[in-house]
Motif scaffolding. Structure first.
Motif, mmCIF file in Angstrom:
data_model
loop_
_atom_site.group_PDB
_atom_site.id
_atom_site.type_symbol
_atom_site.label_atom_id
_atom_site.label_comp_id
_atom_site.label_asym_id
_atom_site.label_seq_id
_atom_site.Cartn_x
_atom_site.Cartn_y
_atom_site.Cartn_z
ATOM 1 N N ASN A 170 23.031 10.453 -81.362
ATOM 2 C CA ASN A 170 22.561 10.879 -80.609
ATOM 3 C C ASN A 170 21.775 10.184 -79.348
ATOM 4 O OD1 ASN A 170 21.528 13.429 -82.200
ATOM 5 N ND2 ASN A 170 20.612 12.019 -83.690
ATOM 6 N N LEU A 171 23.168 9.768 -78.753
ATOM 7 C CA LEU A 171 22.983 9.289 -77.770
ATOM 8 C C LEU A 171 22.221 9.359 -76.372
ATOM 9 C CD1 LEU A 171 25.912 7.101 -78.897
ATOM 10 C CD2 LEU A 171 23.915 6.513 -79.834
ATOM 11 N N ASP A 172 22.102 10.481 -76.241
ATOM 12 C CA ASP A 172 22.045 11.368 -74.765
ATOM 13 C C ASP A 172 21.438 10.168 -74.221
ATOM 14 O OD1 ASP A 172 23.440 13.473 -75.239
ATOM 15 O OD2 ASP A 172 22.077 14.813 -76.828
ATOM 16 N N ASP A 173 20.106 9.357 -75.100
ATOM 17 C CA ASP A 173 19.420 9.047 -74.182
ATOM 18 C C ASP A 173 19.622 7.460 -73.659
ATOM 19 O OD1 ASP A 173 16.969 10.914 -74.062
ATOM 20 O OD2 ASP A 173 16.344 10.286 -76.256
ATOM 21 N N LEU A 174 20.716 7.114 -74.099
ATOM 22 C CA LEU A 174 21.294 5.643 -73.705
ATOM 23 C C LEU A 174 22.041 5.888 -72.887
ATOM 24 C CD1 LEU A 174 20.997 4.187 -77.292
ATOM 25 C CD2 LEU A 174 19.890 3.795 -75.690
ATOM 26 N N ILE A 175 23.470 6.589 -72.999
ATOM 27 C CA ILE A 175 24.201 7.103 -72.253
ATOM 28 C C ILE A 175 24.180 7.930 -71.116
ATOM 29 C CG2 ILE A 175 26.835 8.014 -71.526
ATOM 30 C CD1 ILE A 175 26.996 7.118 -74.345
ATOM 31 N N LEU A 176 23.488 7.757 -69.850
ATOM 32 C CA LEU A 176 22.340 8.497 -69.031
ATOM 33 C C LEU A 176 23.340 9.356 -68.092
ATOM 34 C CD1 LEU A 176 19.942 5.790 -67.681
ATOM 35 C CD2 LEU A 176 19.832 7.303 -69.475
ATOM 36 N N ALA A 177 24.419 8.958 -67.862
ATOM 37 C CA ALA A 177 25.890 9.567 -67.080
ATOM 38 C C ALA A 177 27.405 8.536 -67.273
ATOM 39 C CB ALA A 177 25.794 9.336 -65.339
ATOM 40 N N TYR B 55 41.927 4.324 -60.047
ATOM 41 C CA TYR B 55 41.339 3.698 -61.427
ATOM 42 C C TYR B 55 41.193 5.223 -62.718
ATOM 43 C CZ TYR B 55 38.890 1.694 -57.655
ATOM 44 O OH TYR B 55 38.744 1.027 -56.376
ATOM 45 N N GLU B 56 42.676 5.662 -62.988
ATOM 46 C CA GLU B 56 43.270 6.276 -63.985
ATOM 47 C C GLU B 56 42.885 6.139 -65.465
ATOM 48 O OE1 GLU B 56 47.428 7.917 -63.953
ATOM 49 O OE2 GLU B 56 48.541 5.483 -63.675
ATOM 50 N N ASP B 57 42.788 4.578 -65.717
ATOM 51 C CA ASP B 57 42.600 4.393 -66.985
ATOM 52 C C ASP B 57 41.221 4.118 -66.555
ATOM 53 O OD1 ASP B 57 44.895 5.314 -67.920
ATOM 54 O OD2 ASP B 57 45.671 3.919 -66.612
ATOM 55 N N ILE B 58 40.368 4.173 -66.178
ATOM 56 C CA ILE B 58 38.911 3.963 -66.286
ATOM 57 C C ILE B 58 37.864 4.351 -66.013
ATOM 58 C CG2 ILE B 58 36.718 2.223 -64.653
ATOM 59 C CD1 ILE B 58 39.451 0.342 -63.432
ATOM 60 N N VAL B 59 36.268 4.765 -66.934
ATOM 61 C CA VAL B 59 35.828 5.370 -66.979
ATOM 62 C C VAL B 59 34.126 3.975 -66.569
ATOM 63 C CG1 VAL B 59 33.952 6.637 -68.797
ATOM 64 C CG2 VAL B 59 36.667 6.876 -68.558
ATOM 65 N N LEU B 60 33.081 4.923 -66.098
ATOM 66 C CA LEU B 60 32.431 4.154 -65.550
ATOM 67 C C LEU B 60 31.468 5.317 -66.324
ATOM 68 C CD1 LEU B 60 32.380 3.993 -61.706
ATOM 69 C CD2 LEU B 60 33.455 2.204 -63.259
ATOM 70 N N LEU B 61 30.499 4.205 -67.569
ATOM 71 C CA LEU B 61 29.176 4.961 -68.142
ATOM 72 C C LEU B 61 27.938 3.812 -67.538
ATOM 73 C CD1 LEU B 61 30.550 4.244 -71.528
ATOM 74 C CD2 LEU B 61 30.579 6.142 -70.141
ATOM 75 N N ASN B 62 27.123 5.198 -67.267
ATOM 76 C CA ASN B 62 25.817 4.242 -67.046
ATOM 77 C C ASN B 62 25.273 4.618 -68.363
ATOM 78 O OD1 ASN B 62 23.131 4.336 -66.260
ATOM 79 N ND2 ASN B 62 23.298 4.416 -64.286
ATOM 80 N N LEU B 63 24.241 3.369 -68.509
ATOM 81 C CA LEU B 63 23.902 2.796 -69.883
ATOM 82 C C LEU B 63 22.694 1.985 -70.038
ATOM 83 C CD1 LEU B 63 26.745 1.256 -71.985
ATOM 84 C CD2 LEU B 63 26.182 3.904 -71.882
ATOM 85 N N ALA B 64 21.319 2.968 -70.740
ATOM 86 C CA ALA B 64 20.011 2.398 -70.941
ATOM 87 C C ALA B 64 20.083 1.048 -71.640
ATOM 88 C CB ALA B 64 19.336 3.292 -71.337
#
Length: 108
Positions: free
Chosen positions: A47-54, A63-72
């Motif tokens: 249930n991390l929907d509220d913490l992982i915003l994007a 950047y093929e081995d990179i992921v960007l996470l927007n975190l609360a």
């Protein structure tokens, strides 16, 4: 015959801005798709929907081995991200918005 007054048409509402910090996740070479699939499972299971915003994936091959996470909350999400086998490292320092925009703009 009198016509009713014309009501102004409201422009469509823009989505709310994302309020969090962007973090860079390094994944194993050629394993980004696997990481993203596992990330979706981790999000649903914990249930991390509220913490992982994007979640963003730059298209540029640099950047093929990179992921960007927007975190609360980095501290709350980090242990869950580190359980994903294809994750090598999540940088503890948030990225400046300008760098995120540059990475995503290079791919579009």
């Amino acid at each position: 015959m009198e016509l009713p007054p014309i009501k102004p048409i409201k422009p469509p509402e823009e989505p709310p801005p994302i309020h969090g910090n962007w973090y860079l996740v390094n994944v194993r070479h050629k394993k980004r798709d696997l990481f993203l699939r596992c990330l979706n499972v981790v999000i649903k299971r914990n249930n991390l929907d509220d913490l992982i915003l994007a979640v963003e994936t730059p298209d540029d091959s640099v950047y093929e081995d990179i992921v960007l996470l927007n975190l609360a909350s980095f501290k709350a999400v980090r242990p869950h991200i580190q359980t994903i086998e294809s994750c090598q490292r999540i940088e503890p320092k948030p990225l400046p918005q300008a760098q995120v925009s540059l990475m995503l703009a290079a791919s579009r």
